[in-house]
Design a protein around this motif. Structure first.
Motif, PDB file in Angstrom:
ATOM      1  N   MET A   5       0.412  -1.271  -0.006  1.00  0.00           N
ATOM      2  CA  MET A   5       0.240  -0.104  -0.336  1.00  0.00           C
ATOM      3  C   MET A   5       0.953   1.594  -0.020  1.00  0.00           C
ATOM      4  N   GLU A   6       2.684   0.810   0.323  1.00  0.00           N
ATOM      5  CA  GLU A   6       2.695   2.408   0.220  1.00  0.00           C
ATOM      6  C   GLU A   6       4.234   2.529  -0.533  1.00  0.00           C
ATOM      7  N   GLY A   7       5.213   2.618  -0.607  1.00  0.00           N
ATOM      8  CA  GLY A   7       6.045   2.689  -1.388  1.00  0.00           C
ATOM      9  C   GLY A   7       7.985   1.250  -1.397  1.00  0.00           C
ATOM     10  N   GLY A   8       7.647   1.390  -0.184  1.00  0.00           N
ATOM     11  CA  GLY A   8       8.711   0.510   0.460  1.00  0.00           C
ATOM     12  C   GLY A   8       8.079  -0.866  -0.188  1.00  0.00           C
ATOM     13  N   PRO A   9       6.708  -1.480   0.810  1.00  0.00           N
ATOM     14  CA  PRO A   9       6.376  -2.993   0.389  1.00  0.00           C
ATOM     15  C   PRO A   9       5.669  -3.029  -0.666  1.00  0.00           C
ATOM     16  N   MET A  10       5.521  -2.013  -1.619  1.00  0.00           N
ATOM     17  CA  MET A  10       5.035  -2.660  -2.901  1.00  0.00           C
ATOM     18  C   MET A  10       6.571  -2.266  -3.953  1.00  0.00           C
ATOM     19  N   ALA A  11       6.938  -1.927  -3.570  1.00  0.00           N
ATOM     20  CA  ALA A  11       8.271  -2.465  -4.149  1.00  0.00           C
ATOM     21  C   ALA A  11       8.934  -3.599  -3.777  1.00  0.00           C
ATOM     22  N   MET A  12       9.132  -3.772  -3.181  1.00  0.00           N
ATOM     23  CA  MET A  12       9.705  -5.529  -2.411  1.00  0.00           C
ATOM     24  C   MET A  12       8.448  -6.423  -2.677  1.00  0.00           C
ATOM     25  N   ASN A  13       7.248  -5.973  -2.311  1.00  0.00           N
ATOM     26  CA  ASN A  13       6.251  -7.371  -3.570  1.00  0.00           C
ATOM     27  C   ASN A  13       6.387  -7.323  -4.955  1.00  0.00           C
ATOM     28  N   SER A  14       6.432  -6.224  -5.289  1.00  0.00           N
ATOM     29  CA  SER A  14       6.729  -6.825  -6.980  1.00  0.00           C
ATOM     30  C   SER A  14       8.218  -7.739  -7.429  1.00  0.00           C
ATOM     31  N   ILE A  15       8.763  -7.299  -6.905  1.00  0.00           N
ATOM     32  CA  ILE A  15      10.525  -8.118  -6.832  1.00  0.00           C
ATOM     33  C   ILE A  15       9.435  -9.807  -6.465  1.00  0.00           C
ATOM     34  N   ILE A  16       9.313 -10.088  -5.155  1.00  0.00           N
ATOM     35  CA  ILE A  16       8.746 -11.235  -4.614  1.00  0.00           C
ATOM     36  C   ILE A  16       8.375 -11.616  -5.447  1.00  0.00           C
ATOM     37  N   MET A  17       6.633 -10.895  -5.796  1.00  0.00           N
ATOM     38  CA  MET A  17       5.869 -11.651  -6.843  1.00  0.00           C
ATOM     39  C   MET A  17       6.590 -12.261  -7.514  1.00  0.00           C
ATOM     40  N   GLY A  18       6.829 -11.190  -8.854  1.00  0.00           N
ATOM     41  CA  GLY A  18       7.496 -11.692  -9.996  1.00  0.00           C
ATOM     42  C   GLY A  18       8.423 -12.659  -9.473  1.00  0.00           C
ATOM     43  N   LEU A  19       9.365 -12.677  -9.139  1.00  0.00           N
ATOM     44  CA  LEU A  19      10.845 -13.929  -8.846  1.00  0.00           C
ATOM     45  C   LEU A  19       9.586 -15.160  -8.657  1.00  0.00           C
TER      46      LEU A  19
END
Length: 406
Positions: free
Chosen positions: A15-29
Motif C-alpha cells: 500500500m506504500e512505496g517500500g512494500p510495493m517495491a518489495m512485493n513486485s520483486i517477490i511476486m515476480g520471482l
C-alpha cells in the motif's frame, strides 16, 4: 533458485512505496518459478497482522515476521550525537531477528540472500557465517541523500545540524556496506551510476515494475478533470511537498479555476492536514484500493523536493494512463520525456500554469496519459525487469562457481 529476502517491513499489503517495491520483486520471482522465502520486521510503526495476509501469499512466500520496537528513544538519539554509528540503522539490530535468521539459514541452503534496503545490512556477517549464498543489496534510495536534501531545507540551526549528523553517519555506513555485499540492485539509473562511481562491485539498475495485465488504463476524462495525490504521509518528503503545494500553489489554482478539486489519499495523514478545512480539498485518508482511487481521478500531483530513488506511485499512475505533474526530484529515476508522457513543474508559477491549462484542456491530459501508459509497457513491465534480475543473479552465481573451481 532458492532466494531469501530480508525486509525492513512487511511487503504485504503493498500500500506504500517500500512494500510495493518489495512485493513486485517477490511476486515476480515467484511467478518466474523461483523458491522464495521472506523474513520481515513487524514494528509498532508499520504493523501487519500475519493472519490478515492471504493464505495463498503466505504459502508462496513462506513469510514470517519478527517483532521490533522502532519507537525513537530520546536517550539513545542523544547519545548518538557523540557517535559515528548510524542511528537509523542501529534501530534495526535485533537479537531475535539474528537468531531466527541463523535457524533459517541452517534449515535451507539459499543461492541468493537479498537485503531490501540498507537497514537489513547489519545481518551481513550472520549470513556469511552460516551460508555461502551471494548477497545482493537492493537500494530503494540513496538514503543519505534524502537527509542531505531535508537538511538543506531546514532553517532551525540545531535541527539542521542534527539532520546533517544523521546524513553523515548514514553515508559512512552505506559506503562501508557496499564493499561487503556481492552485488547492488539500485532502483534507478541515476542511483546505479552513483554506486558505480563509489564501488567496483557489480551494479544493476532495477526499477519498480508493475504487472501490466493488472493495470487497466482509465485515460478518458469526462467533464472537468480532478486532481489527486496518493502517498504515505509519514514519509517526510511527502508531507513536506504537500505542505508546500497547499501553501503556495493550490490557492492560486482555485482563484483561477474555482471548480478545481484536489483529493488527498494515503496513510497517516498529519493532524495539521486533518484539522484545517481548505477550499476545494478533500482529505480522503487511507483508501482500501489504491488502483480504484487513482482510476476515479485524472491528474496526479507529486510535489517532491527531497527524496531519492523512484516514486512508485508515479509509475502506477502512469500505468493507469494518468497525467502526472511533478518536480525534477519527483521524476528522478524515471525515463520520461518532458511534456510528452509527464509534466515537470519545479516552482509555483509553472505548477499553477500547468494545472490550470490541463483543467481547461483535458484532451491534453488524455494524450499525455496514453503516452505515459506506453512508457510503462516498454520499460516498467515487471516480467521484463525480473528477467534482468535473473541474469544478474546468474552472473553472481557463476562468479561463485569460478571461485570454487579455482
Amino acid at each position: 533458485m532458492n532466494i531469501l529476502l530480508l525486509c525492513n517491513k512487511s511487503p504485504y499489503p503493498p500500500m506504500e512505496g517500500g512494500p510495493m517495491a518489495m512485493n513486485s520483486i517477490i511476486m515476480g520471482l515467484v511467478g518466474a518459478g523461483h523458491n522464495v522465502k521472506v523474513m520481515a520486521f513487524n514494528s509498532n510503526k508499520y504493523h501487519v497482522d500475519i493472519e490478515s495476509i492471504p493464505q495463498d501469499y503466505r504459502d508462496k512466500t513462506k513469510i514470517e515476521f519478527i517483532d521490533i520496537n522502532l519507537k525513537i528513544n530520546i536517550f539513545d538519539a542523544f547519545k548518538n550525537l557523540f557517535s559515528k554509528e548510524s542511528y537509523h540503522v542501529k534501530r534495526f539490530i535485533s537479537d531475535d531477528f539474528r537468531n531466527r535468521l541463523i535457524e533459517v539459514l541452517q534449515e535451507e541452503r539459499f543461492d541468493i540472500v537479498q537485503l531490501e534496503m540498507i537497514y537489513m545490512a547489519p545481518y551481513i556477517n550472520t549470513i556469511r557465517e552460516h551460508s555461502d549464498a551471494k548477497i545482493v543489496l537492493r537500494m530503494h534510495n540513496v538514503d543519505h541523500k534524502i537527509w542531505e536534501r531535508i537538511a538543506k531545507k531546514t532553517f532551525f540551526f540545531a535541527k539542521r545540524w542534527y539532520i546533517n549528523h544523521l546524513a553523515r553517519t548514514l553515508r559512512r555506513y552505506e559506503m562501508s556496506v557496499l564493499e561487503q555485499v556481492d552485488g547492488i540492485a539500485a532502483i534507478t539509473i541515476t542511483d546505479a551510476a552513483y554506486f558505480r562511481k563509489v564501488t567496483a562491485k557489480p551494479v544493476i539498475d532495477l526499477p519498480f515494475g508493475v504487472d501490466i495485465e493488472k493495470f487497466n488504463p482509465a485515460v478518458k476524462i469526462d467533464g472537468k478533470p480532478s486532481f489527486y495525490h496518493i502517498g504515505s504521509m509519514n514519509w517526510m518528503p511527502n508531507e513536506e511537498g504537500i505542505k508546500w503545494f497547499l501553501g503556495n500553489v493550490w490557492g492560486d489554482v482555485v482563484k483561477r479555476e474555482p471548480e478545481a478539486t484536489l483529493y488527498l489519499a494515503g496513510r497517516n495523514m498529519p493532524k495539521w492536514l486533518l484539522k484545517k478545512k481548505r477550499k476545494n480539498v478533500e482529505v480522503v485518508g487511507e483508501v482500501p484500493d489504491a488502483q480504484e482511487f487513482v482510476s476515479r481521478h485524472n491528474i496526479a500531483i507529486v510535489p517532491l523536493f527531497s527524496g531519492s530513488g523512484m516514486r512508485i506511485k508515479i509509475i502506477e499512475s502512469m500505468a493507469l494512463g494518468k497525467t502526472v505533474i511533478t518536480t525534477l526530484v519527483g521524476a528522478e529515476g524515471i525515463q520520461y520525456s518532458e511534456f510528452d508522457n509527464i509534466i515537470i513543474a519545479d516552482n509555483e508559477p509553472k505548477m499553477v500554469e500547468n494545472i490550470c491549462r490541463l483543467f481547461k484542456h483535458p484532451e491534453e491530459a488524455e494524450d499525455i496519459g496514453r503516452k505515459a501508459r506506453r512508457l510503462v509497457e516498454e520499460i516498467y513491465d515487471n516480467k521484463k525487469i525480473i528477467r534482468r534480475l535473473e541474469i544478474f543473479y546468474n552472473e553472481l552465481q557463476s562468479k561463485r562457481e569460478i571461485t570454487i573451481l579455482n
